[in-house]
Scaffold this active site. Structure first.
Site, PDB file in Angstrom:
ATOM      1  N   ILE A 445       0.823  -1.214   0.000  1.00  0.00           N
ATOM      2  CA  ILE A 445       0.000   0.000   0.000  1.00  0.00           C
ATOM      3  C   ILE A 445       0.858   1.265   0.000  1.00  0.00           C
ATOM      4  CG2 ILE A 445      -1.862   1.220   1.210  1.00  0.00           C
ATOM      5  CD1 ILE A 445      -2.593  -1.439  -0.196  1.00  0.00           C
ATOM      6  N   SER A 447       3.761   2.453   2.576  1.00  0.00           N
ATOM      7  CA  SER A 447       4.791   2.696   3.588  1.00  0.00           C
ATOM      8  C   SER A 447       5.437   1.397   4.040  1.00  0.00           C
ATOM      9  CB  SER A 447       4.187   3.422   4.787  1.00  0.00           C
ATOM     10  OG  SER A 447       3.148   2.653   5.369  1.00  0.00           O
ATOM     11  N   GLU A 498       8.464   5.510   1.782  1.00  0.00           N
ATOM     12  CA  GLU A 498       8.084   6.724   2.495  1.00  0.00           C
ATOM     13  C   GLU A 498       8.895   6.992   3.768  1.00  0.00           C
ATOM     14  OE1 GLU A 498       3.845   6.626   3.072  1.00  0.00           O
ATOM     15  OE2 GLU A 498       3.491   5.872   1.047  1.00  0.00           O
ATOM     16  N   CYS A 530      -1.653   7.403  17.350  1.00  0.00           N
ATOM     17  CA  CYS A 530      -2.063   8.797  17.473  1.00  0.00           C
ATOM     18  C   CYS A 530      -1.670   9.560  16.210  1.00  0.00           C
ATOM     19  CB  CYS A 530      -1.384   9.456  18.680  1.00  0.00           C
ATOM     20  SG  CYS A 530      -1.707   8.616  20.238  1.00  0.00           S
ATOM     21  N   TRP A 575      -8.804  14.446   7.490  1.00  0.00           N
ATOM     22  CA  TRP A 575      -7.857  14.195   8.570  1.00  0.00           C
ATOM     23  C   TRP A 575      -7.107  15.439   9.000  1.00  0.00           C
ATOM     24  CZ3 TRP A 575      -5.552   8.772   6.966  1.00  0.00           C
ATOM     25  CH2 TRP A 575      -6.565   7.835   7.061  1.00  0.00           C
ATOM     26  N   GLU A 619     -15.567   7.908   5.284  1.00  0.00           N
ATOM     27  CA  GLU A 619     -15.677   8.594   6.570  1.00  0.00           C
ATOM     28  C   GLU A 619     -16.358   9.952   6.435  1.00  0.00           C
ATOM     29  OE1 GLU A 619     -12.365  11.003   9.045  1.00  0.00           O
ATOM     30  OE2 GLU A 619     -11.902   8.896   8.679  1.00  0.00           O
ATOM     31  N   CYS A 657      -9.616   2.040   3.397  1.00  0.00           N
ATOM     32  CA  CYS A 657      -9.550   0.995   4.419  1.00  0.00           C
ATOM     33  C   CYS A 657     -10.492   1.280   5.584  1.00  0.00           C
ATOM     34  CB  CYS A 657      -8.128   0.841   4.946  1.00  0.00           C
ATOM     35  SG  CYS A 657      -7.435   2.299   5.717  1.00  0.00           S
ATOM     36  N   HIS A 708      -2.570  -4.293  11.035  1.00  0.00           N
ATOM     37  CA  HIS A 708      -2.733  -3.640  12.329  1.00  0.00           C
ATOM     38  C   HIS A 708      -2.657  -4.625  13.488  1.00  0.00           C
ATOM     39  CE1 HIS A 708      -4.376  -0.481   9.661  1.00  0.00           C
ATOM     40  NE2 HIS A 708      -3.777   0.292  10.526  1.00  0.00           N
TER      41      HIS A 708
END
Length: 778
Positions: A445, A447, A498, A530, A575, A619, A657, A708
């Protein structure tokens, strides 16, 4: 005197103390008692902040080590049976559900488990925010029982510190709504009769602890609810009558609209509404809500960081104060979980910009100013009101906010600026010929692991301790290693990894005009993750190329295609903390033009695949369907504006995602990205079914690895997921990739996971290759 309160407070700590405590615990460097001590200290500090702002209560139950929905899964005793828990303690179970565990791997607490692969609970967005919650799982066999002391212990903590307590729980109907039925054809609302007695027990126990008010969050009352769910509310809350504290029913993020009358008539003692998202509805709620009930007005924006217009707020509140007296409560619109903690910690912002802002602590102060103005008169807070007026006036007049060139470019934008020259089928033939990729091409994806050494190098460069040449040399060294690793693993389409990027939005915002940045403006995204959202305060433009140098360097190291990696305009908008003095659509269009310029420069530099990530597209969807189409129209156009400045042989990817897409698939298709990659592994490819039923026309990469979670799925597990994908997506349109970027993972698990992924793809490629030869026009 009016009661003041907050629906919730940020958990992570001003210096992200909770994040670092969690990660040290997960690494085995500290024990559970150290983690709990950090959590206790944070709660005490945050309650002191609430008391210092003269709130009538401190809010208890909003703190969570990982996620408040996960806390409720344990509180209500409905941990999914598939985890096979037997002797594990509560904290071990907590983090297994949050993060998963693989086979005989050690758990976060050092214990070993013999339950086989345990996938983490699915994760998705909390309504229309960038906070991710863990999704409860329900079957017809699910039953509930009070099963955790966590909430009651925290109530006792606060009481021992001398605080009056308002406890908070997710309401029973919202809890069921947030979950997923894991048995086909099962309606999770059928579990309500089993759930309500447990809520009754919890409420009764809180009353015995001396809690006067309990906040029950039912934000689904701001949604378009099926009639059966609407009808369930009155009976459910009638059953909660009896030995219990007073109930403050809480809604936020949306207008009540057709649920207004129902909500006002529920048998509760008070109602909180979001007067920021639905300011025109506040007076109607006041008219419908019986006079003896409390009306809590969410008058200060809990989702954004701009200083409030206190004069406008007082104009709204005065008639209500006259009407309801002390039964008018004042609060932020929603939990302050979504904003940073304290503006006072920001020593890098210039004085003018800083004067325009308010973080969680300042928002509580604004609530107190409004309380004093209503109860004692404006003279009592003359200086505070004057300061707020001056900041608002200065912001409106500031030349930093408006750029005539940006406005002129938008006004001159052609109607067809969002369209590629050829339809997808023709582009696909050109791209397959130009790229020569095999069947089931593999990629990531974007990174790769952000090691401590990389972070230190970026920080040293920012502090001026590392000069430009040394910094670029260090980043190029990392890029070269990442390219080499990808080639060794056998990936087909590479990325540069990245290493120079701190965050997928912040990195671009730092190079765009109209953005500002905080040093400690952290908010929680999920678990210990975070983010530090940029502040969009003015018109947006791109002064210079942002990624071209890094991407072309990476491409020079390999013959394989190198993806240019960009963040899309909708995600940058979603964001960030967005200016509130113009429509969000206009700001998004400005960002789209800036990204369009970058896409064009990458293509001119020879980059043949460009990915424009839009994980926040879903979102941004309004919570009410009546407003969907307007949003989808302008958001889709903004993405296409950013993507359409290239030749047809250039392949445009996007990534999304942790969202439900099935109800907006026509809009996803209308983005017209050549390839879309999505998260599907946590749902076991369930999210992909809609794309198959819809006959999604373009190419798609369903994720086969939940990055994750620290567990590495086996080749067989990934192959099984790919076979499920092959059942619904034509083979010629199928890509193979992880769910998301790999920046949060370590190199050992990254290489193991990608090696398994490539092997799984190769197995199917070998099996299916005779039926569809690669590298030929399709």
């Amino acid at each position: 005197m009016n009661t003041t309160h907050t629906l919730g407070f940020p958990r992570i700590g001003l210096k992200r103390e909770l994040k670092f405590a969690l990660e040290a615990f997960w690494r085995g460097e500290t024990r559970a008692d150290a983690l709990h001590e950090t959590a206790r200290a944070l709660r005490a500090r945050h309650w002191d902040i609430q008391r210092a702002a003269s709130l009538s209560f401190v809010t208890v139950g909003d703190f969570a080590l990982y996620d408040h929905v996960l806390d409720h899964i344990q509180l209500l005793g409905c941990e999914p049976a598939r985890f096979g828990f037997t002797e594990e303690d509560e904290l071990t179970r907590h983090f297994i559900m949050a993060r998963g565990v693989h086979g005989q791997s050690p758990s976060c607490c050092g214990a070993h488990h013999d339950h086989g692969d345990q996938r983490a609970l699915e994760m998705t967005k909390w309504f229309d925010t960038n906070y991710h919650y863990l999704v409860p799982e329900f079957t017809p066999e699910t039953r509930f029982k009070p099963s955790s002391e966590r909430l009651f212990d925290q109530v006792a903590e606060a009481q021992a510190l001398g605080h009056p307590v308002k406890a908070v729980l997710i309401g029973p109907l919202t809890f069921l709504w947030l979950g997923k039925a894991k048995t086909e054809g099962f309606d999770r609302l059928d579990l309500l009769e089993h759930l309500l007695p447990v809520y009754g027990e919890l409420l009764a126990r809180l009353r015995r602890q001396g809690v006067e008010w309990v906040q029950l969050d039912e934000p689904i009352l701001g949604l378009d609810l099926p009639e059966r769910w609407r009808q369930a509310f009155e009976g459910a809350y009638a059953r909660l009558a009896g030995e219990r504290p007073k109930i403050l029913l809480t809604t936020y993020f949306s207008a009540l609209a057709d649920n207004l009358r129902l909500t006002c008539q529920l048998p509760v003692d008070g109602l909180h509404v979001d007067a920021v998202r639905a300011p025109d509805e506040l007076a109607r709620v006041a008219d419908w809500l019986p006079a003896h009930k409390v009306l809590s007005a969410g008058i200060i924006d809990g989702r954004n960081i701009w200083r409030a217009d206190l004069d406008a707020a007082l104009a709204q509140l005065r008639p209500l104060a006259e009407q309801r007296g002390e039964r008018l409560w004042l609060a932020p619109s929603c939990s302050l979980l979504h904003v940073p903690i304290d503006l006072a910690a920001e020593d890098g912002l210039d004085a003018e910009l800083k004067s325009w802002l308010a973080f969680a602590r300042q928002k509580l102060d604004e609530i107190n100013v409004l309380r004093l103005a209503l109860s004692e008169g404006e003279d009592a807070v003359h200086d505070a009101l004057a300061e707020a007026r001056a900041a608002l006036t200065a912001r409106r007049a500031s030349p930093r906010v408006h750029d005539d060139k940006v406005a002129a470019r938008l006004a001159a934008l052609p109607e067809n600026a969002d369209r590629r020259a050829a339809p997808f089928a023709e582009r696909q033939r050109l791209q397959h010929t130009a790229l020569g990729l095999p069947l089931l091409p593999t990629t990531t994806i974007g990174s790769f692991p952000q090691t401590q050494e990389l972070r230190k190098a970026r920080a040293a460069f920012k502090r001026g301790e590392l000069d430009q040449a040394a910094y670029e040399a260090r980043m190029k060294e990392e890029i070269a290693q990442v390219v080499q690793k990808q080639e060794a693993l056998g990936l087909d389409v590479l990325v540069h990894g990245e290493p120079e990027r701190n965050d997928m939005v912040e990195y671009f915002g730092e190079q765009l005009a109209g953005f500002a940045f905080t040093r400690n403006g952290w908010v929680q995204s999920y678990g210990s993750r975070c983010v530090k959202p940029p502040v969009i305060f003015g018109d947006v433009s791109r002064p210079a190329p942002m990624t071209v140098g890094w991407t072309t360097f990476a491409q020079s190291l390999t013959e394989k295609p190198m993806k240019g990696m960009l963040t899309g305009p909708v995600t940058i908008l979603q964001w960030s903390f967005v200016r509130d003095d113009q429509p969000r659509k206009t700001t998004c269009e400005q960002i789209a033009l800036a990204i369009r310029d970058e896409v064009a420069d990458l293509a001119r530099a020879g980059i043949r695949i460009i990915q424009i990530d839009e994980p926040a597209f879903r979102e941004g969807l309004p919570l009410r369907r009546a407003q969907w189409q307007d949003y989808l129209d302008w958001a889709g156009r903004c993405f296409r504006i950013s993507a359409s400045a290239v030749e047809d042989a250039t392949q445009i990817h996007t990534h999304m995602c942790y969202s439900e897409f099935n109800d907006i698939l026509p809009a996803i298709a209308a983005l017209d990205a050549d390839v879309i990659t999505i998260e599907t592994s946590r749902s076991d490819m369930e999210l992909l079914k809609g794309f198959g039923a819809f006959h999604y026309p373009n190419e798609i990469g369903p994720g086969v690895w939940d990055i994750h979670s620290p567990r590495v799925p086996s080749v067989e597990e990934m192959e099984r997921l790919l076979r499920k994908a092959c059942e619904v997506i034509p083979l010629k349109n199928l890509w193979v990739n992880p769910d998301c970027g790999l920046k949060t993972r370590g190199w050992a698990e990254t290489e193991a996971g990608l090696r398994n992924m490539v092997s799984a793809a190769q197995r199917l490629r070998n099996e299916r290759a005779p039926t569809l030869a690669p590298s030929k026009p399709v």
